[in-house]
Scaffold this motif. Sequence first.
Motif, PDB file in Angstrom:
ATOM      1  N   ARG A 157       0.851  -1.210   0.000  1.00 35.16           N
ATOM      2  CA  ARG A 157       0.000   0.000   0.000  1.00 35.16           C
ATOM      3  C   ARG A 157       0.884   1.256   0.000  1.00 35.16           C
ATOM      4  O   ARG A 157       1.864   1.331   0.734  1.00 35.16           O
ATOM      5  N   HIS A 158       0.534   2.232  -0.809  1.00 33.92           N
ATOM      6  CA  HIS A 158       1.352   3.444  -0.937  1.00 33.92           C
ATOM      7  C   HIS A 158       1.270   4.329   0.305  1.00 33.92           C
ATOM      8  O   HIS A 158       0.313   4.255   1.075  1.00 33.92           O
ATOM      9  N   VAL A 159       2.243   5.209   0.410  1.00 39.57           N
ATOM     10  CA  VAL A 159       2.170   6.345   1.335  1.00 39.57           C
ATOM     11  C   VAL A 159       2.600   7.592   0.561  1.00 39.57           C
ATOM     12  O   VAL A 159       3.352   7.516  -0.404  1.00 39.57           O
ATOM     13  N   VAL A 180       1.841   8.169 -15.747  1.00 37.86           N
ATOM     14  CA  VAL A 180       2.569   6.941 -16.054  1.00 37.86           C
ATOM     15  C   VAL A 180       1.794   5.683 -15.634  1.00 37.86           C
ATOM     16  O   VAL A 180       2.092   4.593 -16.103  1.00 37.86           O
ATOM     17  N   CYS A 181       0.820   5.840 -14.793  1.00 41.12           N
ATOM     18  CA  CYS A 181       0.121   4.670 -14.225  1.00 41.12           C
ATOM     19  C   CYS A 181      -0.595   3.870 -15.316  1.00 41.12           C
ATOM     20  O   CYS A 181      -1.493   4.383 -15.979  1.00 41.12           O
ATOM     21  N   PRO A 182      -0.216   2.609 -15.516  1.00 42.39           N
ATOM     22  CA  PRO A 182      -0.839   1.826 -16.591  1.00 42.39           C
ATOM     23  C   PRO A 182      -2.279   1.437 -16.282  1.00 42.39           C
ATOM     24  O   PRO A 182      -3.032   1.116 -17.194  1.00 42.39           O
ATOM     25  N   ALA A 183      -2.640   1.479 -15.010  1.00 42.34           N
ATOM     26  CA  ALA A 183      -4.007   1.094 -14.635  1.00 42.34           C
ATOM     27  C   ALA A 183      -4.926   2.304 -14.514  1.00 42.34           C
ATOM     28  O   ALA A 183      -6.111   2.147 -14.236  1.00 42.34           O
ATOM     29  N   LYS A 184      -4.361   3.487 -14.724  1.00 41.79           N
ATOM     30  CA  LYS A 184      -5.148   4.735 -14.636  1.00 41.79           C
ATOM     31  C   LYS A 184      -5.901   4.808 -13.310  1.00 41.79           C
ATOM     32  O   LYS A 184      -7.108   5.099 -13.284  1.00 41.79           O
ATOM     33  N   CYS A 185      -5.223   4.539 -12.244  1.00 40.35           N
ATOM     34  CA  CYS A 185      -5.933   4.516 -10.961  1.00 40.35           C
ATOM     35  C   CYS A 185      -5.536   5.656 -10.034  1.00 40.35           C
ATOM     36  O   CYS A 185      -5.983   5.703  -8.892  1.00 40.35           O
ATOM     37  N   ILE A 186      -4.694   6.593 -10.516  1.00 37.09           N
ATOM     38  CA  ILE A 186      -4.331   7.736  -9.675  1.00 37.09           C
ATOM     39  C   ILE A 186      -5.035   8.979 -10.203  1.00 37.09           C
ATOM     40  O   ILE A 186      -5.049   9.235 -11.414  1.00 37.09           O
ATOM     41  N   TYR A 187      -5.597   9.731  -9.293  1.00 37.36           N
ATOM     42  CA  TYR A 187      -6.220  11.010  -9.643  1.00 37.36           C
ATOM     43  C   TYR A 187      -5.551  12.101  -8.806  1.00 37.36           C
ATOM     44  O   TYR A 187      -5.584  12.052  -7.584  1.00 37.36           O
ATOM     45  N   GLU A 231      -5.759  10.741  -5.061  1.00 37.56           N
ATOM     46  CA  GLU A 231      -6.520   9.511  -4.796  1.00 37.56           C
ATOM     47  C   GLU A 231      -5.888   8.336  -5.547  1.00 37.56           C
ATOM     48  O   GLU A 231      -5.402   8.500  -6.668  1.00 37.56           O
ATOM     49  N   ILE A 232      -5.909   7.184  -4.919  1.00 38.46           N
ATOM     50  CA  ILE A 232      -5.504   5.933  -5.601  1.00 38.46           C
ATOM     51  C   ILE A 232      -6.646   4.940  -5.463  1.00 38.46           C
ATOM     52  O   ILE A 232      -7.132   4.688  -4.349  1.00 38.46           O
ATOM     53  N   ASN A 233      -7.042   4.387  -6.587  1.00 38.64           N
ATOM     54  CA  ASN A 233      -8.109   3.388  -6.586  1.00 38.64           C
ATOM     55  C   ASN A 233      -7.482   1.995  -6.506  1.00 38.64           C
ATOM     56  O   ASN A 233      -6.913   1.500  -7.489  1.00 38.64           O
ATOM     57  N   ARG A 291      -8.020  -1.065  -8.850  1.00 33.88           N
ATOM     58  CA  ARG A 291      -7.352  -1.130 -10.153  1.00 33.88           C
ATOM     59  C   ARG A 291      -5.841  -1.242 -10.050  1.00 33.88           C
ATOM     60  O   ARG A 291      -5.194  -1.698 -10.981  1.00 33.88           O
ATOM     61  N   CYS A 292      -5.257  -0.761  -8.958  1.00 30.89           N
ATOM     62  CA  CYS A 292      -3.796  -0.733  -8.835  1.00 30.89           C
ATOM     63  C   CYS A 292      -3.196  -2.143  -8.958  1.00 30.89           C
ATOM     64  O   CYS A 292      -3.691  -3.087  -8.352  1.00 30.89           O
ATOM     65  N   ILE A 293      -2.139  -2.254  -9.750  1.00 31.45           N
ATOM     66  CA  ILE A 293      -1.462  -3.544  -9.923  1.00 31.45           C
ATOM     67  C   ILE A 293      -0.093  -3.540  -9.223  1.00 31.45           C
ATOM     68  O   ILE A 293       0.720  -4.434  -9.416  1.00 31.45           O
ATOM     69  N   HIS A 294       0.172  -2.501  -8.423  1.00 30.92           N
ATOM     70  CA  HIS A 294       1.404  -2.407  -7.622  1.00 30.92           C
ATOM     71  C   HIS A 294       2.668  -2.595  -8.462  1.00 30.92           C
ATOM     72  O   HIS A 294       3.598  -3.296  -8.076  1.00 30.92           O
ATOM     73  N   CYS A 295       2.676  -1.933  -9.613  1.00 32.52           N
ATOM     74  CA  CYS A 295       3.836  -2.042 -10.497  1.00 32.52           C
ATOM     75  C   CYS A 295       4.965  -1.102 -10.069  1.00 32.52           C
ATOM     76  O   CYS A 295       6.104  -1.253 -10.479  1.00 32.52           O
ATOM     77  N   ASP A 296       4.638  -0.084  -9.273  1.00 28.48           N
ATOM     78  CA  ASP A 296       5.623   0.884  -8.769  1.00 28.48           C
ATOM     79  C   ASP A 296       6.072   1.903  -9.813  1.00 28.48           C
ATOM     80  O   ASP A 296       7.019   2.654  -9.564  1.00 28.48           O
ATOM     81  N   LEU A 297       5.452   1.944 -10.972  1.00 25.60           N
ATOM     82  CA  LEU A 297       5.854   2.948 -11.965  1.00 25.60           C
ATOM     83  C   LEU A 297       5.604   4.360 -11.447  1.00 25.60           C
ATOM     84  O   LEU A 297       6.355   5.291 -11.744  1.00 25.60           O
ATOM     85  N   CYS A 298       4.549   4.535 -10.662  1.00 29.01           N
ATOM     86  CA  CYS A 298       4.286   5.863 -10.076  1.00 29.01           C
ATOM     87  C   CYS A 298       5.450   6.272  -9.185  1.00 29.01           C
ATOM     88  O   CYS A 298       5.864   7.435  -9.170  1.00 29.01           O
ATOM     89  N   THR A 301       5.699   6.483  -2.299  1.00 29.78           N
ATOM     90  CA  THR A 301       6.449   5.231  -2.212  1.00 29.78           C
ATOM     91  C   THR A 301       5.472   4.159  -1.750  1.00 29.78           C
ATOM     92  O   THR A 301       4.349   4.467  -1.345  1.00 29.78           O
ATOM     93  N   GLU A 302       5.919   2.913  -1.800  1.00 24.32           N
ATOM     94  CA  GLU A 302       5.036   1.831  -1.373  1.00 24.32           C
ATOM     95  C   GLU A 302       5.553   1.199  -0.093  1.00 24.32           C
ATOM     96  O   GLU A 302       6.754   0.922   0.031  1.00 24.32           O
ATOM     97  N   SER A 303       4.634   0.986   0.849  1.00 24.42           N
ATOM     98  CA  SER A 303       4.976   0.218   2.042  1.00 24.42           C
ATOM     99  C   SER A 303       5.012  -1.266   1.661  1.00 24.42           C
ATOM    100  O   SER A 303       4.786  -1.625   0.507  1.00 24.42           O
TER     101      SER A 303
HETATM  102  S1  SF4 Z   1       1.705   0.969  -8.463  1.00 19.03           S
HETATM  103 FE1  SF4 Z   1       1.360   0.996 -10.715  1.00 19.03          FE
HETATM  104  S2  SF4 Z   1      -0.825   0.594 -10.945  1.00 19.03           S
HETATM  105 FE2  SF4 Z   1      -0.525   1.184  -8.793  1.00 19.03          FE
HETATM  106  S3  SF4 Z   1      -0.883   3.381  -8.710  1.00 19.03           S
HETATM  107 FE3  SF4 Z   1       1.305   3.105  -9.063  1.00 19.03          FE
HETATM  108  S4  SF4 Z   1       1.591   3.144 -11.304  1.00 19.03           S
HETATM  109 FE4  SF4 Z   1      -0.599   2.815 -10.879  1.00 19.03          FE
END
Ligand code: SF4
Length: 228
Positions: free
Chosen positions: A38-40, A60-67, A90-92, A95-102, A112-114
Amino acid sequence: MGYLGGFLVSLRQIGRKQRVTTQYPKEKAPKPARVHGRHVLNRYEDGMEKCIGCELCAGVCPAKCIYVRGADNEPDAPVSPGERYGYIYEINYLRCIHCDLCVEACPTEAITESKMFEFSFTNRADAIYTKAELVVDDEGLPQKLPWEDWRPGEDTQTSAWMRATSPSGAANFEGIVGWSGELGYGIRAPEAAQDVKDAITAKHDDHGHDDHGHDDHGHDDDSHDGGH
Ligand code: SF4
Ligand code: SF4
């Protein structure tokens, strides 16, 4: 595999250390350093938010889940250093696939991601995390939401490898890794392979190889000279 071959497989296991099943979820196994959870949204040591509302993460988000929506800082009460801050974020997580591209796209290490991925929701509204839920608290720790399963110590693992940054525009810092301070932690120690000395050595390795075409032994020697 014949009868004897199968028997040999069993024999080879005798005396080996066997894996013991972890009683998950009652007991969690240690997570690798690179787990994406989960992001912080991080803050600087003085409490300012790192997000500048640039929307690169959303782009950059491939899932288009950040607003994200940015807004100008009030000169008398800025939320972040500089001109802009993340006004809406906001992060949905449906849809997030936790790819870390964001995380990779962010120029300020704001997102960043916890390592915590044990969270489940019973409605869509809970799945869409707002800025108020994502931003770290006054100790720099992730907020604990009712449907999340945090265990002691997990909340300190929030940024790992993406803490490195490049000091903006100063030529003297070319090739040198800088470390971004965080609220509650200051500047955390780099991971073993991220030491500044290693970064400089790697740079000299590259140059030695590109410029002079040395073989492996040749550029190893160069790197020792340059790195120490
Ligand atoms: S981890 Fe990937 S899918 Fe999730 S919000 Fe970030 S860029 Fe989008
Ligand atoms: S989290 Fe980073 S990339 Fe996203 S809007 Fe904020 S500063 Fe920009």
